[in-house]
Design a protein around this motif. Structure first.
Motif, PDB file in Angstrom:
ATOM      1  N   ALA A 114     147.058 -48.988 -46.159  1.00 26.17           N
ATOM      2  CA  ALA A 114     145.874 -49.771 -45.769  1.00 26.17           C
ATOM      3  C   ALA A 114     144.630 -48.884 -45.626  1.00 26.17           C
ATOM      4  O   ALA A 114     143.517 -49.287 -45.981  1.00 26.17           O
ATOM      5  N   ALA A 115     144.835 -47.652 -45.122  1.00 27.40           N
ATOM      6  CA  ALA A 115     143.690 -46.783 -44.854  1.00 27.40           C
ATOM      7  C   ALA A 115     142.967 -46.306 -46.119  1.00 27.40           C
ATOM      8  O   ALA A 115     141.932 -45.651 -46.039  1.00 27.40           O
ATOM      9  N   GLN A 116     143.524 -46.656 -47.293  1.00 32.82           N
ATOM     10  CA  GLN A 116     142.833 -46.318 -48.551  1.00 32.82           C
ATOM     11  C   GLN A 116     141.649 -47.243 -48.829  1.00 32.82           C
ATOM     12  O   GLN A 116     140.982 -47.112 -49.843  1.00 32.82           O
ATOM     13  N   HIS A 117     141.433 -48.216 -47.945  1.00 29.79           N
ATOM     14  CA  HIS A 117     140.334 -49.168 -48.173  1.00 29.79           C
ATOM     15  C   HIS A 117     138.994 -48.446 -48.314  1.00 29.79           C
ATOM     16  O   HIS A 117     138.845 -47.307 -47.864  1.00 29.79           O
ATOM     17  N   LEU A 118     138.038 -49.128 -48.926  1.00 29.68           N
ATOM     18  CA  LEU A 118     136.719 -48.515 -49.129  1.00 29.68           C
ATOM     19  C   LEU A 118     135.686 -49.079 -48.155  1.00 29.68           C
ATOM     20  O   LEU A 118     134.486 -49.010 -48.391  1.00 29.68           O
ATOM     21  N   THR A 119     136.157 -49.640 -47.047  1.00 27.66           N
ATOM     22  CA  THR A 119     135.245 -50.276 -46.085  1.00 27.66           C
ATOM     23  C   THR A 119     134.285 -49.279 -45.443  1.00 27.66           C
ATOM     24  O   THR A 119     133.214 -49.665 -44.977  1.00 27.66           O
ATOM     25  N   PHE A 120     134.654 -48.003 -45.409  1.00 28.94           N
ATOM     26  CA  PHE A 120     133.717 -46.981 -44.921  1.00 28.94           C
ATOM     27  C   PHE A 120     132.967 -46.316 -46.074  1.00 28.94           C
ATOM     28  O   PHE A 120     132.307 -45.300 -45.886  1.00 28.94           O
ATOM     29  N   GLY A 121     133.081 -46.866 -47.284  1.00 26.58           N
ATOM     30  CA  GLY A 121     132.435 -46.253 -48.429  1.00 26.58           C
ATOM     31  C   GLY A 121     133.304 -45.147 -48.997  1.00 26.58           C
ATOM     32  O   GLY A 121     134.511 -45.076 -48.747  1.00 26.58           O
ATOM     33  N   ALA A 122     132.680 -44.252 -49.783  1.00 32.87           N
ATOM     34  CA  ALA A 122     133.380 -43.103 -50.371  1.00 32.87           C
ATOM     35  C   ALA A 122     132.312 -42.118 -50.812  1.00 32.87           C
ATOM     36  O   ALA A 122     131.168 -42.502 -51.043  1.00 32.87           O
ATOM     37  N   GLY A 123     132.717 -40.852 -50.932  1.00 29.99           N
ATOM     38  CA  GLY A 123     131.769 -39.852 -51.402  1.00 29.99           C
ATOM     39  C   GLY A 123     130.837 -39.378 -50.296  1.00 29.99           C
ATOM     40  O   GLY A 123     131.168 -39.476 -49.116  1.00 29.99           O
ATOM     41  N   ILE A 124     129.673 -38.896 -50.704  1.00 30.57           N
ATOM     42  CA  ILE A 124     128.808 -38.210 -49.736  1.00 30.57           C
ATOM     43  C   ILE A 124     128.291 -39.103 -48.612  1.00 30.57           C
ATOM     44  O   ILE A 124     127.943 -38.625 -47.551  1.00 30.57           O
ATOM     45  N   HIS A 125     128.236 -40.417 -48.845  1.00 26.69           N
ATOM     46  CA  HIS A 125     127.737 -41.313 -47.791  1.00 26.69           C
ATOM     47  C   HIS A 125     128.852 -41.915 -46.944  1.00 26.69           C
ATOM     48  O   HIS A 125     128.580 -42.776 -46.105  1.00 26.69           O
ATOM     49  N   LEU A 126     130.087 -41.477 -47.187  1.00 26.32           N
ATOM     50  CA  LEU A 126     131.210 -42.018 -46.411  1.00 26.32           C
ATOM     51  C   LEU A 126     130.801 -42.118 -44.942  1.00 26.32           C
ATOM     52  O   LEU A 126     130.254 -41.176 -44.370  1.00 26.32           O
ATOM     53  N   CYS A 127     131.080 -43.263 -44.356  1.00 35.10           N
ATOM     54  CA  CYS A 127     130.590 -43.551 -42.995  1.00 35.10           C
ATOM     55  C   CYS A 127     130.818 -42.379 -42.043  1.00 35.10           C
ATOM     56  O   CYS A 127     131.950 -41.971 -41.795  1.00 35.10           O
TER      57      CYS A 127
END
Ligand code: HEM
Lengths: 397, 73
Positions: free
Chosen positions: A330-343
């Motif tokens: 489940a923690a693979q979700h992209l709800t926090f974004g990805a890459g340099i702007h990751l929450c």
């Protein structure tokens, strides 16, 4: 007549999953006429765009599909590109890292307990968002930033304006008022600098931070503080609301959770963020033509990555439309974004949501949904229920 | 030339970006990233290590020439 089914401004359903799946199956990188933009709906595509910050700029705002870049002082964090973004983000990571946030856990637990006390004192029926979730998220942001008591009301008001403005296509019905708030925060920055501030709160750290011996421009710091508060308040509040609704709609999963709240809270939080996280989509502007999953996106195309669709991509998550708290991925979700702007608030957000939801279920027996959770706030950016009213069993006396 | 790759565990939040960019240089366990090898011997590895460091959203990775002999926190 286009075949694209995702119409978040004019016809946003309470359950968009079938539409998003149809769009993803037809073409995961496609022009959406209602958005006037390219929409990306597969997990791999969303991740590819978010990681390719060189082609996909955030300076046209990640919240609205603006036609021109934001004025420079408003290009902060989620609305900035490197190297400006890197310089700003470096100011935050130490204060918001996993270990720093873990040290705040007693605060989070005590706060949740106090807020549940307030619910109990007020009767057996309550508004989950306004009486609980909003207070959880505002108090954490105030604690982290060190917002003075006399300014809390204005931060709260600012977060509400931001929430209202993301419902709009063009934004900016409230931009004059929001600008006024940035000006007031700049005042706070000047005062904090003049007093030589010694606190270890984030506002003081930001006010005093230097790069090559120079302090940051006060308007840039003010915009940064404003963004930090706005990014932290509504999202977490909605994450709590969405998760509680998901649990209530899946009584089997809720009962499994109730049987082991301590052991399962982490997993429940991540499955909540995957299944129905508060972030539905994020805007980018394609600066130079790029390929996304083999499809060309042209220079200057507005691009919406539909995070909610990525989180329901069957290529990555088995039976994606099911809410299942025993998923290992489940923690693979992209709800926090990805890459340099990751929450940068991800550690805090997980802790806030976890402690808040755990306290609620631990202390309010027979908790249930009585009204609401049927209408969504319009727009492509958020997943958020307008009203969530709940009830619990009165204590036996 | 050998390089020392370090992960600052006060910053690392276990996002896994590094292990995805450079699977042979980092592994994940206990919600943190760990450098697989203490040093990277080959130029290709060094480049990969730098890419992982640049891609870390928490700025938790440092790559330094071991001949610096400098304690990098
Ligand atoms: C469940 C709650 C939250 C969710 C789902 C969430 C989601 C996100 C997402 C998707 C991004 C990336 C935006 C983009 O790529 O355009 C982001 C960035 C950000 N978030 Fe959060 N967030 C949450 C809570 C918080 C909290 C509690 C804070 C701070 C108190 C916070 C502060 C930020 C900041 C400052 C950024 C910009 C980071 C950057 O651009 O480097 N967020 N958040």
């Amino acid at each position: 007549m286009s075949d694209v089914r995702f119409r978040p401004y004019t016809a946003k359903p309470a359950q968009p999953w079938a539409d998003l799946a149809a769009d993803r199956n037809r073409c995961p990188v496609a022009h959406n006429p209602e958005l006037g933009a390219v929409q990306v709906t597969s997990y791999a595509g969303v991740k590819e765009v978010l990681r390719d910050h060189g082609s996909f700029s955030s300076t046209y705002s990640n919240l609205w599909p603006l036609d021109a870049p934001l004025p420079e002082y408003k290009q902060v964090l989620g609305a900035a590109d490197p190297p400006r973004h890197t310089r700003q983000r470096k100011l935050l990571v130490r204060a918001m890292s996993a270990s720093k946030v873990a040290a705040m856990r007693p605060f989070s637990e005590k706060l949740a307990d106090q807020l549940v006390d307030d619910i109990i004192a007020a009767g057996t029926r309550f508004d989950l968002i306004n009486s609980y979730a909003r207070r959880v998220s505002e108090s954490h942001v105030a604690e982290l930033l060190g917002i003075p008591d006399e300014d809390r009301e204005s931060f709260s008001h600012m977060a509400k304006l931001m929430e209202l403005s993301v419902e709009e296509r063009e934004s900016h019905g409230f931009s004059a008022e929001l600008d006024g708030i940035i000006a007031r925060i700049a005042d706070l920055v000047r005062r904090r600098r003049a007093s030589g501030g010694t606190g270890d709160d984030l506002i003081t750290q930001l006010c005093l931070a230097e790069v090559d011996g120079d302090q940051f421009d006060e308007n840039e710091i003010a915009a940064l503080i404003q963004l930090l508060a706005a990014a932290g308040i509504s999202t977490t509040q909605q994450a709590i609301g969405n998760l509680v609704v998901a649990l209530e709609r899946h009584p089997g999963q809720r009962d499994a959770y109730l049987a082991d709240i301590d052991g399962l809270t982490e997993a429940v939080v991540d499955e909540g963020l995957r299944y129905d996280g508060p972030v539905m989509g994020l805007w980018r502007r394609c600066l130079a033509s790029a390929e996304v999953q083999g499809t060309e996106v042209r220079a200057m195309d507005k691009t919406l990555v539909v995070v909610a669709a990525a989180n329901h991509d069957p290529e990555v998550f088995a039976d994606p439309e099911e809410f299942r708290i025993d998923r290992e991925d489940a923690a693979q979700h992209l709800t926090f974004g990805a890459g340099i702007h990751l929450c940068v608030g991800m550690n805090l957000a997980r802790q806030e949501v976890g402690t808040a939801v755990a306290a609620l279920y631990r202390r309010l027996p027979g908790l249930r949904l009585v009204k609401g959770a049927d209408e969504q706030i319009p727009g492509p950016l958020v997943r958020s229920w307008r009203v969530i009213e709940m009830e619990y069993d009165p204590p036996a006396s | 030339m050998a390089n020392v790759v370090k992960v600052d565990h006060d910053l690392c939040s276990g996002t896994g970006h590094c292990a995805e960019i450079a699977p042979k240089l980092f592994s994940m366990s206990d919600r943190r990233a760990w450098p697989e090898e203490r040093t990277t011997e080959q130029a290709e590895d060094t480049e990969l290590a730098h890419r992982a460091a640049d891609g870390c959203p928490w700025f938790a990775i440092s790559v330094s020439d071991s001949t610096d002999n400098e304690e990098n926190q």
